[in-house]
Structure formats: structure tokens, C-alpha cells
Design an enzyme around this catalytic site. Sequence first.
Site, PDB file in Angstrom:
ATOM      1  N   ASP A 226      -3.690  -3.514   2.346  1.00  0.00           N
ATOM      2  CA  ASP A 226      -4.277  -3.712   0.981  1.00  0.00           C
ATOM      3  C   ASP A 226      -3.813  -2.374   0.283  1.00  0.00           C
ATOM      4  O   ASP A 226      -3.405  -1.315   0.885  1.00  0.00           O
ATOM      5  CB  ASP A 226      -5.777  -3.879   1.026  1.00  0.00           C
ATOM      6  CG  ASP A 226      -6.206  -4.460  -0.428  1.00  0.00           C
ATOM      7  OD1 ASP A 226      -5.499  -4.272  -1.540  1.00  0.00           O
ATOM      8  OD2 ASP A 226      -7.312  -4.937  -0.556  1.00  0.00           O
ATOM      9  N   TRP A 227      -4.029  -2.318  -1.166  1.00  0.00           N
ATOM     10  CA  TRP A 227      -3.300  -1.283  -2.009  1.00  0.00           C
ATOM     11  C   TRP A 227      -4.066   0.020  -1.634  1.00  0.00           C
ATOM     12  O   TRP A 227      -5.237  -0.061  -1.800  1.00  0.00           O
ATOM     13  CB  TRP A 227      -3.169  -1.692  -3.461  1.00  0.00           C
ATOM     14  CG  TRP A 227      -1.969  -2.463  -3.743  1.00  0.00           C
ATOM     15  CD1 TRP A 227      -1.291  -2.011  -4.771  1.00  0.00           C
ATOM     16  CD2 TRP A 227      -1.486  -3.539  -3.125  1.00  0.00           C
ATOM     17  NE1 TRP A 227      -0.170  -2.870  -4.932  1.00  0.00           N
ATOM     18  CE2 TRP A 227       0.219  -3.765  -3.626  1.00  0.00           C
ATOM     19  CE3 TRP A 227      -1.733  -4.293  -2.088  1.00  0.00           C
ATOM     20  CZ2 TRP A 227       0.677  -4.807  -3.144  1.00  0.00           C
ATOM     21  CZ3 TRP A 227      -0.682  -5.095  -1.550  1.00  0.00           C
ATOM     22  CH2 TRP A 227       0.609  -5.470  -2.456  1.00  0.00           C
TER      23      TRP A 227
END
Length: 700
Positions: A226-227
Site C-alpha cells: 500500500d502507499w
Amino acid sequence: MAGDTIDRLVDSLTRGEKLALVRGAADPTGTATGYVPGVERLGIPPLRLVDGPLGVRIPGRPATAFPAPIAVASTFDPATAYRKGAAMAREAAVRNQDILLAPGLNLIRVPHCGRNFEYYAEDPILTGSFAASAVEGIQSEGILATPKHYVANNQETNRVTVSAAVSQRTLRERYLPGFHDAVDAGAGAIMTAYNRVNGTHMSEHRELVTDVLKEEWGFDGVVISDWYGTESTVAAANAGLDLEMPGVEPDEQIGGAAEEEAAEQPTAFEAFADGMPDPANFGLFGEPLSAAIDSGAVPESRLDEMVRRVLGAMDRLGRLDGDRPAGELDTPEHRALAEELAARGTVVLENDGVLPLAPETDIAVIGPNVHEATLGGGGSSETTPCVTTTTAAGLRDRAEGAVTVCRGHAEIEDISFFDVLAGKSTGRTDGEETETDFDSAADAAARAEVAIVVVRDRATEAKDRESLALPGEQDGLVEAVAAANDRTVVVIQSSGPVETPWRDSVAAVVEAWYPGQADGAALAAVLYGDIDASGRLPVTFAPATEYPASDPGQYPGVDGRATYSEGVFVGYHHFDASGTDPTYPFGHGCSYAAFAYRDLTVTGDAIVELTVENTSDRDGCEVVQAYVCPPGSDIERPERELGGFAAVDVAAGTSERLRIDLDDRAFSYYDDGWVLESGEYTIEVGQSARDCPHALSLTR
Ligand code: BGC
């Protein structure tokens, strides 16, 4: 392209080129949420990753804003997820993207979770069916799907640090099946969650990423963080993470916020402190990975495997051969699909007969946000629509009687970390003043034959809802309208369950979720009965304190640990076990037609067959649900588990024969492997988890 060509490419790449293929970079076109540069000299093209799952999110570039996944799941017809996935993929293709960051498929464990609208259901089999169909739909159009967030990302409060303390059985029976189904459907990528599971961050969870996902399930795609969710170099690389995203610091990551807003980014990270990742988490798969390989902490072969998986993704898409789907955007078909799904996902929770409305009825349309379309919640799923039909406009267009429109309550403002990034909002809702005008609302209601009051919640990624109550004074608004007109229809637009304290004093209650761009048009189709009311609840509605995860140790957790002590008793399983009556049970929804079930049988290989007769004079759509009730067991098992379901159109006065295959997992429990107990099972068939009048017996 054959695997040996990928091997040859891997052999031809320099260390620097390999490293560039496993770490995100800034997209020169400023469109992608995540970007992997290509290697021109070897004909390797760049890869662009873009957010879903409500529509294609590229700031400043519109796309069809589809209804939220929870609305799509309410159709109980997985083909809808396929069609929506395919349409989103066609729109992503037009924008030159390669990978959609969708579907979101975390199980709905906590009713307040800020992202429930991005997910499907509280039941694993329903979730898995929709996730698999969404993957197939997206990938049918030359775009890869990225099921997310793997796994146990069930709350936004402290989502980056919290550790889900969850047993193997609970993971296997509840939180993993949706991902397994998505992998079996051929998902080309998967996104790891921010949270930890039993103490280890998911981006570095070797057991769940390598042992379960890649080895046990045979996932051959790319595992993407995920970011800013890559927490380390060595642990993440060795655990099986293949691609670090976004790989660059926030002000280079154009897809997340416009360039000129970049300077404000630290403020947003502070305002959403409990739910935002550390923006300093980037570049861990760059030079540090090279150094880790040199020191022997990460085997060189691991980097090659990461690269092979990224190239494999490009190859699956035909990109290494120069293929690019043309796609299409905002077509009449996409607009019609957005409307159809929003209408079919609308759930009529109560109806004393006021619905469907006769076209000539004089109506009052009341509510804080009736002058807009409710698109979704805040965060990475925010989509900019090409066209919208507001709630009021859709009803006005359809009505043949008089229509009065009155807000009666100040607008409920969305919260979004992008607005905070842009300095347009503080992201805080405490101390907010609510202006109301109940008198005008009551006047408008009193003068109409039917009052339609449209209320909503407010949800966003990176924050959970504070309660299940409607924000502001909306409960008061409903009460004021209901006191003025006993034919009041309440329409709820929400991310998940809300409390409905006024339900006994109104004539109908309708859950429309976040309907997307077609808001008013879809609502009109349901309220006027242009289609049957065929939506059913994929999540139980009950007062907040009655859900399983309602003690602080379970949610939001104590000392960084959210203990999943309810085990497999999530959602309706909990309500069955505790004997509490929910407000509206899982699977519930009122059709305008009436159905009778006849000639039910179940075969030894767990196939239910029945005839559904539409006994009314209206065409209808019935959602038949089949639950599996285990025999007396040595271990504690839920009273019933959804084993299969089907949505079927049945014309007035006719019958349809249908078949429902029951999933073996509904018969089994997990104890270091799936165990299907022998004995006599009861198969209950009916219209919700609490309304199953037909019982069949099946010995297995
Ligand atoms: C979200 C992901 C999303 C990513 C990129 C994260 O904050 O959790 O769902 O795909 O950002 O925008």
C-alpha cells in the site's frame, strides 16, 4: 511471450534497471497513482497503476462514478461486479493505465470502519463471489486487478500501526477466503494492507505473503505495498513483497494530489494522524535493497523473482508485445450501468405499502444534500464524474405530481484528506455548527402526499465514523418530517450500517448506500417501482453496542492490538450466537413482488434446487439465500453460514426453477486444514439470515 523470454530479459537487465522495476517512481504524465518506469533499451514499457474501486481516480480527469461496492454487493448478483469491473477497466485503458487498484474486499467486521463502502460484505462467501467476478471483469478488458488490502485491514483508526490479533482459524474462515477467491479468479496483482497481523506488518508478513498467498494458493502475480506501506527493506523483500509503492516522496506522487498542493502535504498527514502512513516510507527498494543484496541479507534471486513477477504482469497484459486496449469512457452504456447498479443495489428495509409511488403523487423532497449526487466517501476512491443526476433532479424528472424541494438542514460536508491537502478543509468535524430549518421541512412535508427525506452519513478513508448515528441533526429532521406527514419515506445514503431510531414512525425506510453519479435517477427508478426493489443487505444493521467488535480491546484495540476475540462470529454469526435481534438482518430487503418457494430439494453433492413462483401481479427479482447449519460439533461453530445464493428475475404470475451450489467452505471449519465434518446438516432456504422457513436435510 514465453517464460524463457522473461528469463532472457531478466538476464539482460542491469542491477540498476532491476531496482527501478520494483520501486515506484513519479509518472511523467501526472496521471497514475503509481508508476513503474520501463526500460526503453529492452522494449520494456512503463506500467501505470490507478485507483478504483468506485471509478477511475485521476485528479482533474473525469470518469464514470459507479455506486460503491457495498451497493453493488447488495444486488446479490456477482455478474454486476463483473460488468462494473469491465467498465472501469475500459475507462482506465482510455487514460493509458495498466493496473486498477481494485477491488477492495476487506470483510466488514467493524460497522464504523471508514472504508466499508469500498468493500462488499460481512460474509466471506458473498465477498469472495463479488471479488472474483470483479477481478474477471477488470481483467477481461486488458487491465490487471489488484485485490486489496491483504489482509485484516478492518478499521481505519490506527490502520498503519494496529496489529490484528487473530487466530489461524478466524483468518482462514473469515478474512482470507475473499482473497483466495480473487486469486483463484486469476488476479494479476495484490496489495498488502498497512496494518500488522499478529505483530508483523503485512508488507513483511512472510507467512501470509509467501507461504499462504504465493505457495499455498499459487499466486503468480505481483505483490504491491500500500502507499507508503513498505516498512523495511530486508524484511519486506524476504517476506515476498515485489513492488514498493509509490516509491517516491509525496510531492513527487502527482496522482495523489496536484503539484501545487504538495507543500501542504505534511498538514494532511497530521490532520489524519491516526490513519495516515508515514510519508517518509519511500525508497526502501532502491539503493537500500541493492546494499542488502550486496551484504547477503536479501538473496539476489529474490530481486530476480520480483522483477520476473513485474515483467510477468506486463506480459499478461500483452504490453511486452506492444498491445494496449483502446477502452472507452463515459459511454451511454457506462452511464446506464451506473444507474442500473445503483437502482438494483438499493435496499427497501421497510415498506408499509407507501412504495412504489404512483407517478402522480405530490411529493416533498427533503434533505441536507438533495442538491447533489452522493458519490462516495473520502480518500483514494474519490472519483470525478463526467455527469451527475442529483437526488432532487432525478425525482423531479420522474414525478408527474407536484414536487417541492427543501433542505431543512445544513449540508453534510464530505471529509477528504485531499481537501485537507489542498487547504480546503481542516478535516475536523468536532464543534461543527448545524443549522436546521425543521419548520420549512415540516411545512413542505405537510403539503405533500408523500414526504421523501434523504439523509446521509459521512465516511472517509483514514478515519472511522465516530458513531453509527446520522451526523448533525438529521434524526431530528426525520422526526419533524414524520410528525408532519404519516406517509414519510426515509432514504439513507451511507457507507454501512446506521442507526434508525425513528423507523417506527415512518412509512418506509430505504438504504441507497453511496449511489454514485446516477443518484436521483436510480432512486426514482426504485421509489416509483420502475424496477423491483431487489437489493438485500450484505451487512447486519443493529445498534452500535450490539456488534461483536464493540469492546475497546476488539476495536479500536488497546496498546496497538485489536483482538479479534469474537473469532469467526462476525456479523450475522454473532447475532445468531448471542441471540440478539438485529434491527435489519443480513440478507434482508423487501421486494415489491411476492414469492413462494416450491419443490425444494438438495442433492448429496450439495446442490439446492427450487422453484420460485412470483405470486404477485408485478414482475420481480428474488434473492434466494441458502444457509448451511452444521450438525452438533466438537468445536464451536456458527449456527448458520451462507452457502450460496441466487438473484432471479421472475415475471408476474410465473415460476423459475433455479439451482444453488453450496460452497464446501460453508460446511467446513479450519483446524490446521479444512475439516468437513460428517453428519446431518440442515440447509435453510429463505429471504434473510433471520427468515429461512424452508429446511432440508443433507447427510455428508
Ligand atoms: C489506500 C489504497 C490506495 C492507495 C493509492 C492508500 O491510501 O489505502 O487503497 O490504492 O492509497 O491511492
